[in-house]
Design an enzyme around this catalytic site. Structure first.
Site, short mmCIF file in Angstrom:
data_model
loop_
_atom_site.label_atom_id
_atom_site.label_comp_id
_atom_site.label_asym_id
_atom_site.label_seq_id
_atom_site.Cartn_x
_atom_site.Cartn_y
_atom_site.Cartn_z
CE LYS A 87 9.56 1.60 -2.64
NZ LYS A 87 10.55 0.57 -2.22
CG ASP A 128 -4.00 3.99 4.78
OD1 ASP A 128 -2.80 4.69 4.25
OD2 ASP A 128 -3.94 2.50 4.96
#
Length: 395
Positions: A98, A169
């Protein structure tokens, strides 16, 4: 490994799909890829099953060949120190933590570039490093919903539907691969690396291609069309006598040939159907006329007749039919590797066909930390020190 990227070392801190897919392609092309996980393993996909091969999920296996496995506890100072030593001899670092995580650990690009100005540093995230959503985690399903993919997938009856694979993805992994190789090419001229910021959200929006362009030009919100095309017809699925098939007529010349193929020459002279723009106005009428013809014969016959005239078409195959297809086998799109656990594993082969520097399949997907001792030895860490690091849960 030999290949176009032979001599390039990639430190792979990514997990799940987008990052590992990117790094597997780099590995197929000859790069040395070192996959780093926390002690015990922290790539969630190892547990995403069934099916499994002796504890390794098929999901994990699909994106992790041609890599060496190393475990490091990056929450520890010793773990971070080992990573910095590894980076010193590496060309590329890829991670998908993140936004803000690597900064907290002092492993972000700005912290590393003074000591490693040649480093290509790629951060894959859900929403990128800038913008109001940059701190949010990104998952393919959520990105498909937010990006508009689901709004144009399915039919009006089905409602919004996700694509059958984690398509955002996959797109992100491919974009990241392009960016990394482009940065390496540029580095050959400038001698400098750079930071790459790739997000699933950006990649998904880019992947809307003509549908996005249609909206930006017209201002009209695209609708779910199921198996219809927004700009071309006939370009859809049709029922046949024994099933369904795809017809993909891309221009007016092909439509003329298609009319002959289905023994409906009158369609060529009908002013409603001569040009694609007219066919779009009378799509439903045209579909009914074509359907009347196609339901008279089996799919195989129509496929043969259409291909003889060069008309794009296809049967709708199940996955087992795909991997039994002689063409798929001839293109080496199914490979076998000997896994460390003693099993043979079947994998999808690389689509990259290169005449001189071919892709290679050297290493099966690594077990957790499989090559830790080997890699640490190369860094000058002794067996005794490795044992201490294991006892301290650093590796």
């Amino acid at each position: 490994m030999n290949g176009p990227l032979s001599g390039i070392r990639v430190v792979d801190l990514s997990r799940v799909l987008a990052g590992p897919y990117c790094t597997m392609i780099l590995g197929d092309l000859g790069a040395e890829v070192i996959k780093i996980e926390a002690p015990g393993g922290n790539d969630d996909t190892r547990g995403w099953g069934p099916p499994y091969v002796k504890g390794e999920s098929a999901y994990y296996l699909c994106t992790n060949r041609n890599k060496k496995g190393l475990t490091l506890n990056l929450k520890s100072e010793k773990g971070k120190d080992i990573l910095r030593r590894l980076i010193k001899g590496s060309d590329v670092l890829i991670h998908n933590f993140k936004t803000g995580t690597m900064e907290k650990w002092g492993l972000d690009y700005e912290s590393l570039k003074s000591d490693h100005p040649e480093l290509v540093y790629c951060h894959i995230s859900g929403f990128g490093e800038t913008g109001p959503l940059s701190k949010l985690a990104g998952y393919d399903f959520a990105i498909q919903a937010m990006s508009g993919f689901m709004s144009i997938t399915g039919s009006e009856d089905s409602g919004p539907t996700k694509v059958g694979v984690a398509i955002t993805d996959v797109l992100t992994g491919l974009y990241a691969n392009i960016a990394v190789q482009s940065a390496l090419l540029e580095r050959a001229k400038s001698g400098l690396g750079q930071a790459i910021d790739i997000s699933l959200y950006d990649a998904a929006i880019s992947g809307l291609v003509n549908t996005a362009s249609n909206y930006l030009v017209s201002g009209k919100i695209p609708k779910r069309l199921g198996n219809y095309h927004p700009n071309i017809t006939p370009y859809q699925t049709f029922k046949t006598k024994d099933g369904e098939m795809v017809v993909a007529v891309g221009n007016d010349r092909q439509f003329q040939l298609f009319a002959d193929c289905i023994n409906a020459p009158e369609l060529k002279e009908d002013p409603r159907f001569i040009k694609n723009s007219d066919r779009m106005s009378y799509r439903e009428e045209l579909e009914a006329l074509i359907l009347e013809k196609l339901t008279q014969e089996n799919t195989d016959k129509w496929i043969r007749l259409c291909r003889e005239k060069g008309i794009p078409c296809a049967p709708i195959q199940e996955i087992d039919e795909v991997f039994q297809d002689p063409h798929v086998r001839a293109r080496e799109m199914v490979i076998e590797m000997d896994h460390t656990n003693g099993e043979k594993i079947s994998m999808v082969g690389s689509p990259l066909k290169m005449s001189r520097t071919k892709v290679s399949y050297e290493l099966p997907p690594p077990m957790v930390g499989e090559h830790t001792d080997e890699i640490l030895k190369q860094l000058g860490i002794t067996e005794e020190e490795c044992e201490i690091l294991k006892n301290q849960k650093i590796i």
